[in-house]
Design a protein around this motif. Structure first.
Motif, mmCIF file in Angstrom:
data_model
loop_
_atom_site.group_PDB
_atom_site.id
_atom_site.type_symbol
_atom_site.label_atom_id
_atom_site.label_comp_id
_atom_site.label_asym_id
_atom_site.label_seq_id
_atom_site.Cartn_x
_atom_site.Cartn_y
_atom_site.Cartn_z
ATOM 1 N N GLY A 185 0.834 -1.207 0.000
ATOM 2 C CA GLY A 185 0.000 0.000 0.000
ATOM 3 C C GLY A 185 0.864 1.250 0.000
ATOM 4 N N GLY A 187 -0.092 4.309 0.370
ATOM 5 C CA GLY A 187 -0.892 5.420 0.905
ATOM 6 C C GLY A 187 -0.068 6.197 1.917
ATOM 7 N N VAL A 188 -0.772 6.900 2.792
ATOM 8 C CA VAL A 188 -0.093 7.775 3.762
ATOM 9 C C VAL A 188 0.845 7.020 4.693
ATOM 10 C CG1 VAL A 188 -0.868 10.003 4.581
ATOM 11 C CG2 VAL A 188 -2.525 8.235 4.258
ATOM 12 N N ILE A 189 0.353 5.920 5.272
ATOM 13 C CA ILE A 189 1.184 5.199 6.242
ATOM 14 C C ILE A 189 2.377 4.567 5.534
ATOM 15 C CG2 ILE A 189 1.258 3.208 7.817
ATOM 16 C CD1 ILE A 189 -1.552 3.871 8.679
ATOM 17 N N GLU A 192 4.900 7.343 4.717
ATOM 18 C CA GLU A 192 5.535 7.978 5.882
ATOM 19 C C GLU A 192 6.466 6.995 6.595
ATOM 20 O OE1 GLU A 192 2.719 9.957 8.445
ATOM 21 O OE2 GLU A 192 1.985 11.225 6.824
ATOM 22 N N GLU A 208 1.977 -1.507 -4.562
ATOM 23 C CA GLU A 208 0.680 -0.815 -4.579
ATOM 24 C C GLU A 208 -0.216 -1.440 -5.650
ATOM 25 O OE1 GLU A 208 -1.094 1.817 -3.048
ATOM 26 O OE2 GLU A 208 -2.570 1.344 -4.594
ATOM 27 N N ALA A 209 -1.487 -1.685 -5.270
ATOM 28 C CA ALA A 209 -2.408 -2.325 -6.201
ATOM 29 C C ALA A 209 -2.844 -1.394 -7.337
ATOM 30 C CB ALA A 209 -3.640 -2.815 -5.430
ATOM 31 N N LEU A 210 -3.058 -0.123 -7.005
ATOM 32 C CA LEU A 210 -3.563 0.800 -8.028
ATOM 33 C C LEU A 210 -2.474 1.150 -9.045
ATOM 34 C CD1 LEU A 210 -5.654 3.397 -5.976
ATOM 35 C CD2 LEU A 210 -6.502 1.559 -7.433
ATOM 36 N N SER A 273 -0.253 -1.642 4.989
ATOM 37 C CA SER A 273 -0.956 -0.362 5.221
ATOM 38 C C SER A 273 -1.892 -0.142 4.051
ATOM 39 C CB SER A 273 0.047 0.776 5.367
ATOM 40 O OG SER A 273 1.023 0.719 4.329
ATOM 41 N N GLY A 275 -5.234 0.791 4.363
ATOM 42 C CA GLY A 275 -6.436 1.488 4.805
ATOM 43 C C GLY A 275 -6.903 1.004 6.162
ATOM 44 N N ARG A 276 -7.974 1.623 6.640
ATOM 45 C CA ARG A 276 -8.487 1.290 7.963
ATOM 46 C C ARG A 276 -9.990 1.019 7.889
ATOM 47 N NH1 ARG A 276 -4.939 2.501 12.063
ATOM 48 N NH2 ARG A 276 -6.614 2.764 13.571
ATOM 49 N N MET A 322 -10.217 9.965 7.239
ATOM 50 C CA MET A 322 -9.793 9.439 8.542
ATOM 51 C C MET A 322 -8.625 10.279 9.041
ATOM 52 S SD MET A 322 -10.249 5.369 8.349
ATOM 53 C CE MET A 322 -11.873 4.628 8.427
ATOM 54 N N LEU A 323 -8.951 11.473 9.470
ATOM 55 C CA LEU A 323 -7.937 12.429 9.897
ATOM 56 C C LEU A 323 -8.264 12.904 11.304
ATOM 57 C CD1 LEU A 323 -7.795 14.575 6.627
ATOM 58 C CD2 LEU A 323 -6.142 12.844 7.366
ATOM 59 N N VAL A 353 -2.209 16.347 4.899
ATOM 60 C CA VAL A 353 -0.744 16.393 4.897
ATOM 61 C C VAL A 353 -0.191 14.977 4.836
ATOM 62 C CG1 VAL A 353 1.332 17.122 6.100
ATOM 63 C CG2 VAL A 353 -0.752 18.462 6.368
HETATM 64 P P1 NAI Z 1 -4.505 4.719 2.588
HETATM 65 O O1 NAI Z 1 -5.938 4.615 2.255
HETATM 66 O O2 NAI Z 1 -3.855 6.058 2.646
HETATM 67 O O3 NAI Z 1 -3.647 3.874 1.518
HETATM 68 C C1 NAI Z 1 -3.848 2.517 1.309
HETATM 69 C C2 NAI Z 1 -3.224 2.132 -0.021
HETATM 70 O O4 NAI Z 1 -3.192 0.710 -0.091
HETATM 71 C C3 NAI Z 1 -4.008 2.642 -1.218
HETATM 72 O O5 NAI Z 1 -3.134 3.282 -2.117
HETATM 73 C C4 NAI Z 1 -4.604 1.369 -1.800
HETATM 74 O O6 NAI Z 1 -4.758 1.415 -3.202
HETATM 75 C C5 NAI Z 1 -3.553 0.334 -1.410
HETATM 76 N N1 NAI Z 1 -4.044 -1.049 -1.364
HETATM 77 C C6 NAI Z 1 -5.233 -1.492 -0.909
HETATM 78 N N2 NAI Z 1 -5.298 -2.840 -1.010
HETATM 79 C C7 NAI Z 1 -4.115 -3.254 -1.522
HETATM 80 C C8 NAI Z 1 -3.567 -4.525 -1.848
HETATM 81 N N3 NAI Z 1 -4.260 -5.657 -1.655
HETATM 82 N N4 NAI Z 1 -2.316 -4.576 -2.372
HETATM 83 C C9 NAI Z 1 -1.615 -3.451 -2.566
HETATM 84 N N5 NAI Z 1 -2.085 -2.227 -2.288
HETATM 85 C C10 NAI Z 1 -3.318 -2.120 -1.758
HETATM 86 O O7 NAI Z 1 -4.349 3.905 3.953
HETATM 87 P P2 NAI Z 1 -3.175 3.821 5.029
HETATM 88 O O8 NAI Z 1 -1.893 4.334 4.489
HETATM 89 O O9 NAI Z 1 -3.243 2.441 5.542
HETATM 90 O O10 NAI Z 1 -3.661 4.826 6.142
HETATM 91 C C11 NAI Z 1 -4.862 4.554 6.844
HETATM 92 C C12 NAI Z 1 -5.578 5.816 7.255
HETATM 93 O O11 NAI Z 1 -4.838 6.525 8.216
HETATM 94 C C13 NAI Z 1 -5.819 6.740 6.094
HETATM 95 O O12 NAI Z 1 -7.201 6.850 5.933
HETATM 96 C C14 NAI Z 1 -5.210 8.033 6.473
HETATM 97 O O13 NAI Z 1 -6.102 9.100 6.261
HETATM 98 C C15 NAI Z 1 -4.849 7.900 7.940
HETATM 99 N N6 NAI Z 1 -3.511 8.454 8.138
HETATM 100 C C16 NAI Z 1 -3.303 9.779 7.933
HETATM 101 C C17 NAI Z 1 -2.038 10.317 8.038
HETATM 102 C C18 NAI Z 1 -1.850 11.754 7.761
HETATM 103 O O14 NAI Z 1 -2.818 12.485 7.702
HETATM 104 N N7 NAI Z 1 -0.630 12.227 7.562
HETATM 105 C C19 NAI Z 1 -0.890 9.501 8.388
HETATM 106 C C20 NAI Z 1 -1.201 8.114 8.526
HETATM 107 C C21 NAI Z 1 -2.481 7.632 8.416
#
Ligand code: NAI
Length: 469
Positions: A185, A187-189, A192, A208-210, A273, A275-276, A322-323, A353
């Motif tokens: 994944g 994404g943000v986590i 970071e 990343e899947a997308l 990471s 998503g949640r 989810m902020l 951010v």
């Molecule tokens: P995310 O939603 O940001 O990213 C998840 C990524 O995983 C996406 O790009 C998605 O396409 C990919 N994915 C999903 N299934 C997959 C698979 N089977 N194989 C490969 N890739 C796949 O979620 P993340 O990073 O886990 O963060 C969770 C939540 O925590 C977010 O909603 C975010 O808003 C929040 N967060 C916010 C932060 C900030 O504001 N700086 C920091 C950390 C987390």
């Protein structure tokens, strides 16, 4: 049985803020929270305990380490014999978390909020009150606010084991730098924490899947960010399909398809990471008929009201961004609504951010959003490379892009890719809250020399009056 005006279930950014605001408004308030850290109750939820705050502590430490290794030389400072003490770095991170979670405890005491440590569970309706099991004690409450947050989404192929395959919590607590780190994944986590461990020396591969990188981010920013992260050594693979994740002794072997070809990747640690998901387990939702959406979120209306009388939902558990800051503002709004005031959150001006290096920060619409919606717009861009302060710092990477309505000049979006972007974004958020124009931003005097002049120059560019470009 104790009776409260307001009982908040969950003590994260949504819940603890709702409790404080409710108490300030004169309600007899309680908050029940189950989070345990190092064997003790620890308020603040995911954000303070295992999310925003500890990750920023490690981001800062790892940025300093990387700067020592690579950036000081340009300033004429020679640094020799740089050593990394991960245990000490982690201890500093823990101390930052302790200070903040202890701070909430202090605020609860100051506002005379009763805290319960344990699960909060609906039991029954009794007269005009809800009876809730608060950590094993039945209490009654006129209003109940559900703020139980979210939990990391599991990938069935790669369940978390708290050791080799981890979520945010595990990824923040590695005792040593993994030699090879896999991240599922981008994404943000993923970005970071992948960046933290890369700076500290791990070889990081992100799957990343997308097919698109950071699809929600403005395309210009996403493109430049992809180039920059690649240069830093983050190995990001897009459009992959993972078919197998296997633990072999002390390593994890992933099998995935990329461009039609099967690949394998062997790593020492794997962060998942992706998503949640909303956390509503143990809430007793079924016992009282609390309605959830088909994706498991607590269903609310525009005033955070659920299907049950005097039961509200806020934060991650109701969906949307989810902020933490969105959750906090919902906490304030719901308490004010309960008090008969006009609590409100402006979802069009929520800052975002991503704490990479440099940071990605934005508010409002992206160019691709506006194109899709057929809104006429104009843009202005200014690079940090032409800013005196950025050059002085020695970090002139990135740019600011301002997007305004083509006819009215109203600010529609501000996108920053640059050092300190998270702080620079504040003025754009405030201006958008007041529905200001690009000209308002361009005519506002900014201190010189500051990084904020880049924001002003981008606004000047948007109105066709760039001075330094
Ligand atoms: P995310 O939603 O940001 O990213 C998840 C990524 O995983 C996406 O790009 C998605 O396409 C990919 N994915 C999903 N299934 C997959 C698979 N089977 N194989 C490969 N890739 C796949 O979620 P993340 O990073 O886990 O963060 C969770 C939540 O925590 C977010 O909603 C975010 O808003 C929040 N967060 C916010 C932060 C900030 O504001 N700086 C920091 C950390 C987390």
């Amino acid at each position: 049985m104790d009776k409260f005006d307001v009982l908040v279930v969950g003590g994260g950014p949504a819940g603890y803020v709702a409790a404080i605001r409710a108490a300030q408004l004169g309600f007899k308030t309680a908050c029940v929270d189950a989070f345990t850290r190092n064997g003790k109750a620890s308020l603040g939820g995911t954000c303070l305990n295992v999310g925003c705050i500890p990750s920023k502590a490690l981001l800062d430490s790892s940025e300093r380490y990387e700067a020592l290794l690579h950036d000081y030389d340009q300033h004429g400072i020679t640094v020799a014999d740089v050593k990394l003490d991960v245990a000490k770095m982690q201890a500093r991170k823990d101390a930052v978390v302790d200070k903040l979670t202890g701070g909430i405890q202090y605020l609860f005491k100051k506002n005379k909020i009763t805290g319960f440590h344990g699960l909060g569970k609906f039991v029954r309706r009794e007269g005009d009150a809800w009876v809730v099991d608060a950590a094993g004690t039945e209490v009654a409450a006129t209003h109940v606010i559900v703020a139980t947050g979210s939990a990391p989404r599991q990938l069935p192929l790669a369940p978390f084991d708290g050791d080799l395959v981890v979520e945010n919590e595990g990824a923040l607590a590695f005792a040593e730098v993994p030699k090879r780190l896999g991240v599922i994944g981008s994404g943000v986590i993923g970005l970071e924490l992948g960046s933290v461990w890369r700076r500290l020396g791990a070889q990081v591969t992100v799957l990343e899947a997308l097919p698109a990188f950071l699809a929600a981010v403005d395309e210009t920013v996403a493109k430049e960010a992809a180039r920059e992260f690649k240069k830093q050594g983050l190995d990001i693979h897009l459009g992959v399909n993972i078919s197998k994740v296997e633990q072999q002794g002390r390593v994890v072997v992933l099998t995935y398809a990329e461009n039609g070809a099967e690949q394998t990747l062997t790593v020492d640690k794997l962060i998942v990471s992706i998503g949640r998901v909303p956390y509503t387990q143990n809430l007793g939702a079924e016992a009282v008929g609390l309605e959830l959406t088909d994706r498991g979120f607590v269903k609310v209306d525009g005033h955070y009201k659920t299907n049950l009388p005097n039961v509200y939902g806020i934060g991650d558990v109701i969906g949307g961004a989810m902020l933490a800051h969105k959750a906090e503002d919902e906490g304030v709004a719901v308490a004010e609504l309960i008090a008969g005031q006009a609590g409100h959150v402006n979802y069009d001006a929520i800052p975002w951010v991503i704490y990479t290096s440099p940071e990605i920060a934005w508010v409002g619409k992206t160019e691709q959003d506006l194109k899709a919606a057929g809104v006429p717009y104009k843009t202005g861009r200014f690079n940090f490379a032409a800013n005196g302060r950025a050059l002085g710092h020695g970090d002139p990477r990135g740019f600011v892009k301002v997007i305004a309505h083509a006819e009215t000049d109203e600010l529609l979006g501000v996108h920053i890719f640059g050092a300190g972007g998270s702080e620079l974004l504040g003025e754009a958020v405030a201006l958008m809250e007041f529905r200001a124009s690009a000209e308002d931003l361009a005519r506002t005097t900014h201190g010189h020399p500051t990084l904020s002049e880049v924001v002003k120059e981008a606004a000047l560019a948007a109105i066709g009056r760039a001075l330094h470009a």
